[in-house]
Design a protein around this motif. Sequence first.
Motif, PDB file in Angstrom:
ATOM      1  N   MET A  63       0.851  -1.299  -0.133  1.00 41.63           N
ATOM      2  CA  MET A  63      -0.090   0.049   0.041  1.00 41.63           C
ATOM      3  C   MET A  63       0.817   1.265  -0.127  1.00 41.63           C
ATOM      4  O   MET A  63       2.141   1.175   0.443  1.00 41.63           O
ATOM      5  CB  MET A  63      -1.002  -0.007   1.311  1.00 41.63           C
ATOM      6  CG  MET A  63      -0.272   0.286   2.515  1.00 41.63           C
ATOM      7  SD  MET A  63      -1.339  -0.149   4.075  1.00 41.63           S
ATOM      8  CE  MET A  63      -1.662  -2.015   3.693  1.00 41.63           C
ATOM      9  N   ALA A  64       0.394   2.433  -0.526  1.00 42.60           N
ATOM     10  CA  ALA A  64       0.969   3.600  -0.293  1.00 42.60           C
ATOM     11  C   ALA A  64       0.181   4.639   0.681  1.00 42.60           C
ATOM     12  O   ALA A  64      -1.247   4.183   0.664  1.00 42.60           O
ATOM     13  CB  ALA A  64       0.762   4.485  -1.674  1.00 42.60           C
ATOM     14  N   LEU A  65       0.762   5.270   1.406  1.00 42.44           N
ATOM     15  CA  LEU A  65       0.179   6.050   2.230  1.00 42.44           C
ATOM     16  C   LEU A  65       0.771   7.456   1.938  1.00 42.44           C
ATOM     17  O   LEU A  65       1.861   7.708   1.611  1.00 42.44           O
ATOM     18  CB  LEU A  65       0.877   6.051   3.880  1.00 42.44           C
ATOM     19  CG  LEU A  65       0.593   4.509   4.287  1.00 42.44           C
ATOM     20  CD1 LEU A  65       1.113   4.305   5.836  1.00 42.44           C
ATOM     21  CD2 LEU A  65      -0.848   3.796   4.178  1.00 42.44           C
ATOM     22  N   LEU A  66      -0.214   8.519   1.909  1.00 46.91           N
ATOM     23  CA  LEU A  66      -0.113   9.771   1.735  1.00 46.91           C
ATOM     24  C   LEU A  66      -0.596  10.682   2.788  1.00 46.91           C
ATOM     25  O   LEU A  66      -1.946  10.559   2.683  1.00 46.91           O
ATOM     26  CB  LEU A  66      -0.375  10.184   0.270  1.00 46.91           C
ATOM     27  CG  LEU A  66      -0.030  11.635  -0.100  1.00 46.91           C
ATOM     28  CD1 LEU A  66       1.346  12.030  -0.198  1.00 46.91           C
ATOM     29  CD2 LEU A  66      -0.782  11.986  -1.482  1.00 46.91           C
ATOM     30  N   GLY A  67       0.226  11.679   3.497  1.00 39.39           N
ATOM     31  CA  GLY A  67      -0.640  12.248   4.447  1.00 39.39           C
ATOM     32  C   GLY A  67       0.411  13.152   5.041  1.00 39.39           C
ATOM     33  O   GLY A  67       1.590  13.314   4.596  1.00 39.39           O
ATOM     34  N   PRO A  68      -0.157  14.059   6.077  1.00 40.78           N
ATOM     35  CA  PRO A  68       0.833  14.690   6.750  1.00 40.78           C
ATOM     36  C   PRO A  68       2.273  14.279   7.163  1.00 40.78           C
ATOM     37  O   PRO A  68       2.201  12.881   7.813  1.00 40.78           O
ATOM     38  CB  PRO A  68      -0.001  15.282   8.221  1.00 40.78           C
ATOM     39  CG  PRO A  68      -1.336  15.141   7.678  1.00 40.78           C
ATOM     40  CD  PRO A  68      -1.241  13.835   6.868  1.00 40.78           C
ATOM     41  N   ARG A  69       3.269  14.808   7.107  1.00 36.98           N
ATOM     42  CA  ARG A  69       4.571  14.112   7.371  1.00 36.98           C
ATOM     43  C   ARG A  69       4.712  13.477   8.741  1.00 36.98           C
ATOM     44  O   ARG A  69       5.176  12.551   8.891  1.00 36.98           O
ATOM     45  CB  ARG A  69       5.786  15.309   7.235  1.00 36.98           C
ATOM     46  CG  ARG A  69       5.922  15.815   6.082  1.00 36.98           C
ATOM     47  CD  ARG A  69       7.182  16.717   5.836  1.00 36.98           C
ATOM     48  NE  ARG A  69       8.284  15.957   5.939  1.00 36.98           N
ATOM     49  CZ  ARG A  69       8.979  14.941   5.012  1.00 36.98           C
ATOM     50  NH1 ARG A  69       8.390  14.908   3.978  1.00 36.98           N
ATOM     51  NH2 ARG A  69      10.025  14.359   5.476  1.00 36.98           N
ATOM     52  N   LYS A  70       4.238  14.298   9.730  1.00 37.23           N
ATOM     53  CA  LYS A  70       4.212  13.835  11.214  1.00 37.23           C
ATOM     54  C   LYS A  70       3.294  12.473  11.284  1.00 37.23           C
ATOM     55  O   LYS A  70       3.827  11.292  11.735  1.00 37.23           O
ATOM     56  CB  LYS A  70       3.904  14.664  12.116  1.00 37.23           C
ATOM     57  CG  LYS A  70       4.953  15.707  12.546  1.00 37.23           C
ATOM     58  CD  LYS A  70       4.658  16.471  13.591  1.00 37.23           C
ATOM     59  CE  LYS A  70       5.899  17.500  13.909  1.00 37.23           C
ATOM     60  NZ  LYS A  70       5.695  18.410  15.126  1.00 37.23           N
ATOM     61  N   ALA A  71       2.182  12.479  10.635  1.00 36.84           N
ATOM     62  CA  ALA A  71       1.354  11.479  10.875  1.00 36.84           C
ATOM     63  C   ALA A  71       1.694  10.231  10.061  1.00 36.84           C
ATOM     64  O   ALA A  71       1.814   8.981  10.744  1.00 36.84           O
ATOM     65  CB  ALA A  71      -0.179  11.644  10.140  1.00 36.84           C
ATOM     66  N   VAL A  72       2.256  10.205   8.863  1.00 35.91           N
ATOM     67  CA  VAL A  72       2.803   9.062   8.211  1.00 35.91           C
ATOM     68  C   VAL A  72       4.129   8.569   8.944  1.00 35.91           C
ATOM     69  O   VAL A  72       4.309   7.351   9.028  1.00 35.91           O
ATOM     70  CB  VAL A  72       3.119   9.538   6.852  1.00 35.91           C
ATOM     71  CG1 VAL A  72       3.707   8.326   5.941  1.00 35.91           C
ATOM     72  CG2 VAL A  72       1.876   9.779   5.985  1.00 35.91           C
ATOM     73  N   GLY A  73       4.924   9.528   9.429  1.00 31.27           N
ATOM     74  CA  GLY A  73       6.259   8.952  10.222  1.00 31.27           C
ATOM     75  C   GLY A  73       5.840   8.237  11.289  1.00 31.27           C
ATOM     76  O   GLY A  73       6.713   7.256  11.620  1.00 31.27           O
ATOM     77  N   LYS A  74       4.842   8.690  12.139  1.00 28.34           N
ATOM     78  CA  LYS A  74       4.419   7.752  13.395  1.00 28.34           C
ATOM     79  C   LYS A  74       3.957   6.315  12.834  1.00 28.34           C
ATOM     80  O   LYS A  74       4.291   5.575  13.620  1.00 28.34           O
ATOM     81  CB  LYS A  74       3.144   8.640  13.923  1.00 28.34           C
ATOM     82  CG  LYS A  74       3.838   9.740  14.813  1.00 28.34           C
ATOM     83  CD  LYS A  74       2.679  10.381  15.814  1.00 28.34           C
ATOM     84  CE  LYS A  74       3.009  11.337  16.470  1.00 28.34           C
ATOM     85  NZ  LYS A  74       1.874  11.857  17.294  1.00 28.34           N
ATOM     86  N   LEU A  75       3.301   6.378  11.801  1.00 26.72           N
ATOM     87  CA  LEU A  75       2.496   4.971  11.409  1.00 26.72           C
ATOM     88  C   LEU A  75       3.954   3.978  10.863  1.00 26.72           C
ATOM     89  O   LEU A  75       3.876   2.724  11.044  1.00 26.72           O
ATOM     90  CB  LEU A  75       1.708   5.161  10.323  1.00 26.72           C
ATOM     91  CG  LEU A  75       0.363   5.979  10.350  1.00 26.72           C
ATOM     92  CD1 LEU A  75      -0.426   6.226   9.260  1.00 26.72           C
ATOM     93  CD2 LEU A  75      -0.224   4.975  11.361  1.00 26.72           C
ATOM     94  N   VAL A  76       4.906   4.729  10.022  1.00 25.07           N
ATOM     95  CA  VAL A  76       5.943   3.992   9.394  1.00 25.07           C
ATOM     96  C   VAL A  76       7.348   4.115   9.919  1.00 25.07           C
ATOM     97  O   VAL A  76       8.312   3.436   9.656  1.00 25.07           O
ATOM     98  CB  VAL A  76       6.003   4.067   7.971  1.00 25.07           C
ATOM     99  CG1 VAL A  76       4.618   3.966   7.314  1.00 25.07           C
ATOM    100  CG2 VAL A  76       6.555   5.645   7.721  1.00 25.07           C
ATOM    101  N   GLY A  77       7.403   4.907  11.127  1.00 24.37           N
ATOM    102  CA  GLY A  77       8.579   4.871  11.712  1.00 24.37           C
ATOM    103  C   GLY A  77       9.430   3.671  12.234  1.00 24.37           C
ATOM    104  O   GLY A  77      10.842   3.847  12.256  1.00 24.37           O
TER     105      GLY A  77
END
Length: 152
Positions: free
Chosen positions: A132-146
């Motif tokens: 899957m691709a995730l596109l969203g606010p930098r911080k939100a995506v960073g938290k999900l995939v960090g």
Amino acid sequence: MDETLQAGDATVAAEESIFARRCVVVVDAALPPGKAANAAAVIALTLGQRHPELVGPPLVDASGATHPGLIPIGIAVLSAPAEALAGLRAKAVQGGCDVVDFPVQGQQTTDYQAFIDAVAQVREEDLRYVGMALLGPRKAVGKLVGNLALLK
């Protein structure tokens, strides 16, 4: 106000909003390289169709030849265990990210209608994904995939 300035201001605003977002592709860590590359390519094509603003201006080389624009914010291709992908998708959707998902049925046939029919037989909560691709606010995506690693 001059219309040119207004259009320029809109371009600057669009570019700023692009750079405020993060884009990642996450694929099943157990996929063989060819299937992982296929999943990332299919997902990226759909992401580009959904978000044409992600494509940067054309590139012009020193000879003056023009090359198609590419995504200026980059796309990290990460991996996760297959069993984690559905949960990641749910969290991303809940967090307001745009998600382009690729159910496993897509790599089980080369017939798109058969793919559509196969997915139609599975409830959303039971779907499994190759990526899957995730596109969203930098911080939100960073938290999900960090905690995810780059695809190897």
